[in-house]
Scaffold this active site. Structure first.
Site, PDB file in Angstrom:
ATOM      1  N   PHE A  12       0.821  -1.220   0.000  1.00 43.50           N
ATOM      2  CA  PHE A  12       0.000   0.000   0.000  1.00 43.50           C
ATOM      3  C   PHE A  12       0.859   1.276   0.000  1.00 43.50           C
ATOM      4  N   ILE A  13       1.589   1.514   1.082  1.00 47.24           N
ATOM      5  CA  ILE A  13       2.327   2.792   1.167  1.00 47.24           C
ATOM      6  C   ILE A  13       3.517   2.765   0.213  1.00 47.24           C
ATOM      7  N   THR A 125       6.275   2.944  12.820  1.00 43.36           N
ATOM      8  CA  THR A 125       4.861   3.222  13.106  1.00 43.36           C
ATOM      9  C   THR A 125       4.698   3.813  14.502  1.00 43.36           C
ATOM     10  N   ASP A 126       3.639   4.592  14.682  1.00 46.46           N
ATOM     11  CA  ASP A 126       3.357   5.127  16.025  1.00 46.46           C
ATOM     12  C   ASP A 126       2.990   4.018  17.005  1.00 46.46           C
ATOM     13  N   GLU A 127       2.634   2.822  16.480  1.00 46.34           N
ATOM     14  CA  GLU A 127       2.212   1.744  17.380  1.00 46.34           C
ATOM     15  C   GLU A 127       3.337   1.269  18.296  1.00 46.34           C
ATOM     16  N   TYR A 150       2.818  -7.502  16.190  1.00 47.78           N
ATOM     17  CA  TYR A 150       3.206  -6.604  15.080  1.00 47.78           C
ATOM     18  C   TYR A 150       4.034  -5.437  15.606  1.00 47.78           C
ATOM     19  N   LYS A 154       8.052  -4.333  15.075  1.00 48.54           N
ATOM     20  CA  LYS A 154       8.480  -3.040  14.509  1.00 48.54           C
ATOM     21  C   LYS A 154       9.403  -2.321  15.506  1.00 48.54           C
ATOM     22  N   ASN A 180      -2.522   5.404   8.060  1.00 47.38           N
ATOM     23  CA  ASN A 180      -2.656   5.893   6.679  1.00 47.38           C
ATOM     24  C   ASN A 180      -3.961   5.398   6.056  1.00 47.38           C
ATOM     25  N   PRO A 205     -17.902  -4.527  10.654  1.00 50.01           N
ATOM     26  CA  PRO A 205     -17.669  -5.056  12.004  1.00 50.01           C
ATOM     27  C   PRO A 205     -16.839  -4.091  12.860  1.00 50.01           C
ATOM     28  N   TYR A 207     -15.103  -3.089  16.234  1.00 47.56           N
ATOM     29  CA  TYR A 207     -14.593  -3.824  17.402  1.00 47.56           C
ATOM     30  C   TYR A 207     -14.980  -3.119  18.710  1.00 47.56           C
ATOM     31  N   ASN A 249     -13.216   5.327  16.312  1.00 44.49           N
ATOM     32  CA  ASN A 249     -13.607   4.427  15.209  1.00 44.49           C
ATOM     33  C   ASN A 249     -15.086   4.595  14.865  1.00 44.49           C
TER      34      ASN A 249
HETATM   35  P1  NAD Z   1       1.442  -3.647   3.247  1.00 47.67           P
HETATM   36  O1  NAD Z   1       1.153  -4.856   4.059  1.00 47.67           O
HETATM   37  O2  NAD Z   1       0.389  -3.076   2.357  1.00 47.67           O
HETATM   38  O3  NAD Z   1       2.723  -3.915   2.310  1.00 47.67           O
HETATM   39  C1  NAD Z   1       3.855  -4.614   2.753  1.00 47.67           C
HETATM   40  C2  NAD Z   1       4.686  -4.969   1.520  1.00 47.67           C
HETATM   41  O4  NAD Z   1       5.890  -5.620   1.969  1.00 47.67           O
HETATM   42  C3  NAD Z   1       3.989  -5.947   0.563  1.00 47.67           C
HETATM   43  O5  NAD Z   1       4.156  -5.523  -0.779  1.00 47.67           O
HETATM   44  C4  NAD Z   1       4.709  -7.268   0.800  1.00 47.67           C
HETATM   45  O6  NAD Z   1       4.710  -8.118  -0.329  1.00 47.67           O
HETATM   46  C5  NAD Z   1       6.114  -6.767   1.161  1.00 47.67           C
HETATM   47  N1  NAD Z   1       6.876  -7.746   1.947  1.00 47.67           N
HETATM   48  C6  NAD Z   1       6.461  -8.416   3.045  1.00 47.67           C
HETATM   49  N2  NAD Z   1       7.429  -9.244   3.476  1.00 47.67           N
HETATM   50  C7  NAD Z   1       8.480  -9.068   2.655  1.00 47.67           C
HETATM   51  C8  NAD Z   1       9.783  -9.641   2.593  1.00 47.67           C
HETATM   52  N3  NAD Z   1      10.182 -10.571   3.485  1.00 47.67           N
HETATM   53  N4  NAD Z   1      10.627  -9.239   1.607  1.00 47.67           N
HETATM   54  C9  NAD Z   1      10.217  -8.321   0.672  1.00 47.67           C
HETATM   55  N5  NAD Z   1       8.985  -7.765   0.686  1.00 47.67           N
HETATM   56  C10 NAD Z   1       8.136  -8.130   1.672  1.00 47.67           C
HETATM   57  O7  NAD Z   1       1.959  -2.568   4.284  1.00 47.67           O
HETATM   58  P2  NAD Z   1       1.741  -0.975   4.335  1.00 47.67           P
HETATM   59  O8  NAD Z   1       0.490  -0.679   5.056  1.00 47.67           O
HETATM   60  O9  NAD Z   1       2.012  -0.416   3.011  1.00 47.67           O
HETATM   61  O10 NAD Z   1       2.947  -0.587   5.315  1.00 47.67           O
HETATM   62  C11 NAD Z   1       4.258  -0.379   4.800  1.00 47.67           C
HETATM   63  C12 NAD Z   1       5.188  -0.043   5.952  1.00 47.67           C
HETATM   64  O11 NAD Z   1       4.718   1.129   6.620  1.00 47.67           O
HETATM   65  C13 NAD Z   1       5.255  -1.135   7.011  1.00 47.67           C
HETATM   66  O12 NAD Z   1       6.594  -1.243   7.436  1.00 47.67           O
HETATM   67  C14 NAD Z   1       4.364  -0.625   8.141  1.00 47.67           C
HETATM   68  O13 NAD Z   1       4.818  -1.088   9.380  1.00 47.67           O
HETATM   69  C15 NAD Z   1       4.559   0.873   8.008  1.00 47.67           C
HETATM   70  N6  NAD Z   1       3.435   1.726   8.459  1.00 47.67           N
HETATM   71  C16 NAD Z   1       2.163   1.481   7.999  1.00 47.67           C
HETATM   72  C17 NAD Z   1       1.128   2.346   8.387  1.00 47.67           C
HETATM   73  C18 NAD Z   1      -0.285   2.146   7.888  1.00 47.67           C
HETATM   74  O14 NAD Z   1      -1.195   2.840   8.349  1.00 47.67           O
HETATM   75  N7  NAD Z   1      -0.545   1.242   6.952  1.00 47.67           N
HETATM   76  C19 NAD Z   1       1.396   3.422   9.239  1.00 47.67           C
HETATM   77  C20 NAD Z   1       2.720   3.621   9.683  1.00 47.67           C
HETATM   78  C21 NAD Z   1       3.723   2.770   9.272  1.00 47.67           C
HETATM   79  O1  DAU Z   2      -0.909   3.425  13.544  1.00 48.82           O
HETATM   80  C1  DAU Z   2      -0.240   2.899  12.434  1.00 48.82           C
HETATM   81  C2  DAU Z   2      -0.703   1.494  12.163  1.00 48.82           C
HETATM   82  O2  DAU Z   2      -2.015   1.603  11.633  1.00 48.82           O
HETATM   83  C3  DAU Z   2       0.201   0.725  11.219  1.00 48.82           C
HETATM   84  O3  DAU Z   2       1.445   0.535  11.834  1.00 48.82           O
HETATM   85  C4  DAU Z   2      -0.404  -0.641  10.864  1.00 48.82           C
HETATM   86  O4  DAU Z   2       0.385  -1.283   9.889  1.00 48.82           O
HETATM   87  C5  DAU Z   2      -1.790  -0.416  10.308  1.00 48.82           C
HETATM   88  O5  DAU Z   2      -2.399  -1.660  10.054  1.00 48.82           O
HETATM   89  C6  DAU Z   2      -2.642   0.385  11.287  1.00 48.82           C
HETATM   90  O6  DAU Z   2      -2.922  -0.395  12.483  1.00 48.82           O
HETATM   91  P1  DAU Z   2      -4.372  -0.388  13.182  1.00 48.82           P
HETATM   92  O7  DAU Z   2      -4.518  -1.625  13.964  1.00 48.82           O
HETATM   93  O8  DAU Z   2      -4.626   0.910  13.858  1.00 48.82           O
HETATM   94  O9  DAU Z   2      -5.272  -0.415  11.820  1.00 48.82           O
HETATM   95  P2  DAU Z   2      -6.601  -1.260  11.442  1.00 48.82           P
HETATM   96  O10 DAU Z   2      -7.067  -0.691  10.152  1.00 48.82           O
HETATM   97  O11 DAU Z   2      -6.409  -2.716  11.559  1.00 48.82           O
HETATM   98  O12 DAU Z   2      -7.619  -0.798  12.582  1.00 48.82           O
HETATM   99  C7  DAU Z   2      -7.913   0.571  12.802  1.00 48.82           C
HETATM  100  C8  DAU Z   2      -8.893   0.644  13.972  1.00 48.82           C
HETATM  101  O13 DAU Z   2     -10.145   0.074  13.575  1.00 48.82           O
HETATM  102  C9  DAU Z   2      -8.447  -0.157  15.180  1.00 48.82           C
HETATM  103  O14 DAU Z   2      -8.809   0.545  16.377  1.00 48.82           O
HETATM  104  C10 DAU Z   2      -9.216  -1.459  15.081  1.00 48.82           C
HETATM  105  C11 DAU Z   2     -10.508  -1.032  14.412  1.00 48.82           C
HETATM  106  N1  DAU Z   2     -11.124  -2.058  13.542  1.00 48.82           N
HETATM  107  C12 DAU Z   2     -10.338  -2.649  12.584  1.00 48.82           C
HETATM  108  C13 DAU Z   2     -10.846  -3.609  11.749  1.00 48.82           C
HETATM  109  C14 DAU Z   2      -9.973  -4.282  10.706  1.00 48.82           C
HETATM  110  C15 DAU Z   2     -12.464  -2.386  13.663  1.00 48.82           C
HETATM  111  O15 DAU Z   2     -13.191  -1.826  14.515  1.00 48.82           O
HETATM  112  N2  DAU Z   2     -12.973  -3.347  12.844  1.00 48.82           N
HETATM  113  C16 DAU Z   2     -12.224  -3.980  11.885  1.00 48.82           C
HETATM  114  O16 DAU Z   2     -12.748  -4.875  11.170  1.00 48.82           O
END
Ligand code: NAD
Ligand code: DAU
Length: 339
Positions: A12-13, A125-127, A150, A154, A180, A205, A207, A249
């Protein structure tokens, strides 16, 4: 910086960042290394396949020999997105999280060190900071207190980056961003999951009590922040990234439902996520003050844009919403809402 290695660029990112980098840095070549897990999808980058500055390499960041070959060809900077990224999946099995997020980062750091890479940005990540009460925000000096496998994986990667800089003089930097949203997000994450469920006429759904708080940022704003850190960030530093957009949420869900023209009967309260972090909120004054970055997108506009994108890309998400997820969600949370 002439040649940039982006790991996890098919996710994604990462895919949004590859597009951002090609658009904003005319003289930079981008190599995308991705093993294509369930979350990696080359369709995310079909529009840049023909760009002569872009190369895709299929491979795993835990593969030291492959990293040696790749970096031996000359890489100036690395940005590491590659990760297992979904909290709920880490509660089912943490092994892939430790393998990719911890061991993969260590292999990347070692290869980058061997080959004299000049800048290394770990996308964290902020997590890693854990959960907040009703008041306060995460700053870069908030102690790490990860609560899920997770976020623990990280945090471990962040600590490796810190240690490699502190003791070995390795040129690492770390970004820690909030939640994001935007195009190409895998529909296991809350916004695309809820949007696509609503498009399918299904429930969403929510949570627990729905009052957990997340701090939302449009993916392009995150990409611009990462670009600023790669270009101007100080080695050894951590930069928080956020757009001051806290929502419960439930509030988020109501906005998504309104944007899809549905009513609140679509909400199905389900069992809470185990260990569910209550609130995240990011203080991003450091990157704003030191690197001159600030978010350019308003939440409601960017959410509307995201809704349009998912409406217009039904083929993209329909194929992904498959049996494995459905079974897992039904077992874990009950009801008929999940992917
Ligand atoms: P995502 O799950 O959409 O993408 C992860 C990508 O990494 C995929 O393309 C996958 O194929 C690749 N990958 C996984 N394992 C691998 C490996 N062993 N070797 C090579 N490639 C591999 O994740 P995202 O949501 O795009 O997040 C990207 C990064 O940003 C992550 O490190 C995540 O922790 C961080 N992040 C995400 C968020 C968010 O809200 N999604 C927020 C802050 C930080
Ligand atoms: O804060 C950054 C993080 O944000 C990233 O590091 C992670 O990669 C990314 O997945 C995300 O984590 P969250 O757990 O916050 O995201 P998620 O979309 O899974 O859930 C967002 C909120 O919504 C969380 O409080 C859980 C709730 N939720 C999620 C799902 C999937 C629901 O209520 N129902 C759902 O089905």
């Amino acid at each position: 910086m002439k040649r940039l290695l982006v790991t996890g660029g098919a996710g994604f990112i990462g895919s949004n960042f590859v597009r951002w980098a090609l658009r904003n840095w005319a003289d930079v070549d981008v190599v995308n290394l991705d093993v294509l897990t369930y979350a990696g999808n080359l369709a995310n980058l079909s529009d840049v396949e023909g760009d002569g500055r872009y190369t895709f390499m299929h491979g795993d960041i835990t593969d030291a020999a492959l990293l040696d070959r790749l970096m031996g060809e000359g890489i100036d900077a690395v940005i590491n997105f590659a990760a297992e990224s979904h909290v709920d999946r880490s509660l089912m099995s943490s092994e892939p999280f430790v393998r990719t997020n911890v061991v993969g980062t260590q292999q990347l750091l070692d290869a980058a060190r061997r080959h004299g890479v000049e800048r290394f940005l770990q996308v964290s990540t902020d997590e890693v900071y854990g959960s907040l009460g009703a008041e306060g925000e995460f700053t870069e000096t908030t102690p790490l207190c990860p609560n899920s496998p997770y976020s623990a994986s990280k945090a471990a990667a962040d600590l490796l980056c810190h240690a490699y800089h502190h003791s070995l003089g390795f040129p690492a930097m770390i970004s820690r961003c909030s939640n994001n949203y935007g195009p190409y997000q895998f529909p296991e994450k809350v916004i695309p999951l809820f949007l696509t469920n609503l498009f399918e006429g299904r429930k969403v759904p929510l949570y627990g009590d729905g009052l957990n708080v997340r701090d939302w940022i449009y993916v392009e704003d995150h990409c611009a922040a990462l670009g600023a850190i790669l270009e101007k960030g100080s080695l050894g530093e951590v930069y928080n990234v956020g757009a001051d957009c806290e929502l419960t949420n439930l509030d988020l869900t109501k906005r998504i439902i309104a944007a899809c023209g549905r009513d609140e009967d679509s909400i199905e309260y389900v069992k809470d996520r185990p260990g569910h972090d209550r609130r995240y909120a990011i203080d991003s004054s450091k990157i704003r003050g030191e690197l001159g970055w600030s978010p350019a997108h308003d939440f409601d506009d960017a959410l509307a844009r995201t809704v349009r994108w998912y409406r217009d890309h039904e083929d993209w998400w329909r194929g992904i919403k498959s049996g494995e997820y459905r079974e897992y969600y039904q077992k874990q949370y009950g009801g008929g809402g999940g992917v």
